[in-house]
Design an enzyme around this catalytic site. Structure first.
Site, PDB file in Angstrom:
ATOM      1  N   THR A 199     -56.722   5.014  -3.995  1.00 53.93           N
ATOM      2  CA  THR A 199     -55.704   2.833  -3.577  1.00 53.93           C
ATOM      3  C   THR A 199     -55.974   2.424  -2.993  1.00 53.93           C
ATOM      4  OG1 THR A 199     -53.323   2.884  -4.598  1.00 53.93           O
ATOM      5  CG2 THR A 199     -53.773   3.547  -2.756  1.00 53.93           C
TER       6      THR A 199
ATOM      7  N   CYS B  66     -46.567  -1.700   1.254  1.00 56.08           N
ATOM      8  CA  CYS B  66     -46.898  -0.497   0.477  1.00 56.08           C
ATOM      9  C   CYS B  66     -46.941   0.589   1.079  1.00 56.08           C
ATOM     10  CB  CYS B  66     -47.826  -0.679  -1.087  1.00 56.08           C
ATOM     11  SG  CYS B  66     -47.297  -2.148  -2.119  1.00 56.08           S
TER      12      CYS B  66
ATOM     13  N   HIS C 159     -47.964   5.578  -4.854  1.00 66.13           N
ATOM     14  CA  HIS C 159     -48.518   3.955  -3.986  1.00 66.13           C
ATOM     15  C   HIS C 159     -46.605   3.319  -4.329  1.00 66.13           C
ATOM     16  CE1 HIS C 159     -50.373   0.068  -3.743  1.00 66.13           C
ATOM     17  NE2 HIS C 159     -49.826  -0.306  -3.404  1.00 66.13           N
TER      18      HIS C 159
END
Lengths: 206, 164
Positions: free
Chosen positions: B25, B31, B48
């Protein structure tokens, strides 16, 4: 968003015009600052999946210089002024009239100058918006980061995050002369700001 | 060596990989990239996570991968379907940065640390130990998790490459 289920095209046009007026003032301010003509492309207004927003500036891992300001007042939102490292260097040379430091690191002075450019752009963008709508709007103190676009832009999506996986983005590209981009100006109003803006502008809201 | 298969995990998304494939990711800021791993069967999962709690959700169709409290149960279901032994899972996480520092620091600016706290709380609820983490700071990260070794590779602009 339900607000956009009727007269979608018309409402998008209104937002485009809002972006146009705001960015027009910002471009004039930038032009005065740099003492050279700065043009802009017609703003684009779109609902865009979170995943794709960083694509506007080269993808989630593209390193960008970003000035971030939160808009406070009756129609809150987020503003980003985004540049590539080359564009930032060009702006610094134009503004400070000396060769910016080579390499990837920026001095305090350079970061501060770039923040101030973002501040002036956002200030003129918002004051014309406030004049147009009669809504009080003011930017917070600018914050600057040089990092991956994906990591930076998330901050503009949090308010939309609770509502879905798309955000409404008003995107303006500044141009030096007719082609060379100076940077992107993103305005992402909070979801609840649209109804207030539409009402203030006399757009019928069901 | 064969070209390794890389499974992409988008923003507010989750996925599972096995048989030597990697999960990746990109551009984690506030995040959190959370991974689960069954070392015995070499099955890896990644989420994520964008927001700390689904309690603040106002969306019609909830995207469970977006919130720390809902992403972890969903990832457990997906890991189980892939054949993982849930009692042997260990977790790693990266991200949760604070990219911009504002004087005062409103709640939304602290979203990174809050995502990390919620992820820890959700993992504790399922009694999954966190064996390594690289969280906080003020910089973005791209992560890749190898289902063969269980190694999490973290790349950042400022601090280069790190393995945990």
């Amino acid at each position: 968003m339900n607000l956009f289920s009727h007269d979608t095209e018309f409402k998008m046009d209104v937002l485009r015009e809002v972006g146009n007026i705001g960015a027009g003032h910002a471009a004039t301010a930038l032009s005065r600052l740099l003492d050279k003509p700065v043009d802009m492309a017609v703003p684009t207004v779109s609902f865009i999946p979170f995943e794709e927003i960083s694509g506007r500036v080269g993808g989630p891992e593209e390193v960008v210089v970003a000035v971030f300001l939160r808009v406070e007042g009756e129609a809150p939102g987020n503003i980003f002024f985004l540049m590539s490292r080359e564009q930032a260097r060009g702006l610094l040379q134009g503004l400070l009239a000396f060769d910016a430091t080579e390499g990837d690191a920026y001095t305090e002075m350079e970061l501060s100058a770039l923040s101030e450019i973002g501040n002036i752009l956002a200030g003129s963008y918002l004051s014309s918006l406030a004049d147009l709508t009669g809504l009080p709007l003011s930017p917070t103190v600018p914050s600057i980061a040089v990092d991956m676009a994906g990591a930076i832009l998330t901050y503009g999506l949090l308010q939309f995050g609770t509502m879905g996986d798309d955000a409404l983005l008003i995107d303006t590209t500044f141009l030096e002369g007719k082609h060379e981009a100076e940077g992107h100006f993103f305005f992402i109003p909070d979801p609840e700001s649209f109804e207030r803006m539409f009402r203030a502008l006399g757009v019928p809201v069901e | 060596m064969n070209e390794a298969v890389i499974v992409k995990v988008g923003m507010a998304d989750l996925n599972v990989a096995a048989a030597g494939a990697s999960l990746r990711t990109t551009g984690l800021g506030s995040c959190v990239g959370l991974t689960l791993y069954d070392a015995g069967r070499r099955i890896a999962g990644m989420a994520h996570i964008m927001l700390p709690s689904s309690e603040i959700a106002r969306e019609g169709q909830l995207n469970v991968a977006k919130y720390a409290d809902t992403a972890i149960p969903e990832l457990l279901v997906r890991m189980k379907d892939a054949g993982a032994d849930l009692s042997r899972l260990v977790a790693k996480m990266a991200g949760g940065a604070q990219m911009f520092a504002f004087a005062g620091g409103s709640d939304s600016m602290r979203i990174g640390p809050r995502n990390v706290e919620s992820s820890h709380a959700a993992l504790a609820k399922w009694s999954i130990p966190v064996v390594a983490e690289d969280t906080g700071g003020n910089y973005g990260r791209t992560i890749e998790f190898d289902s063969l070794s269980g190694v999490l590779t973290i790349r950042s602009v400022q601090n280069g490459v790190k393995e945990i």
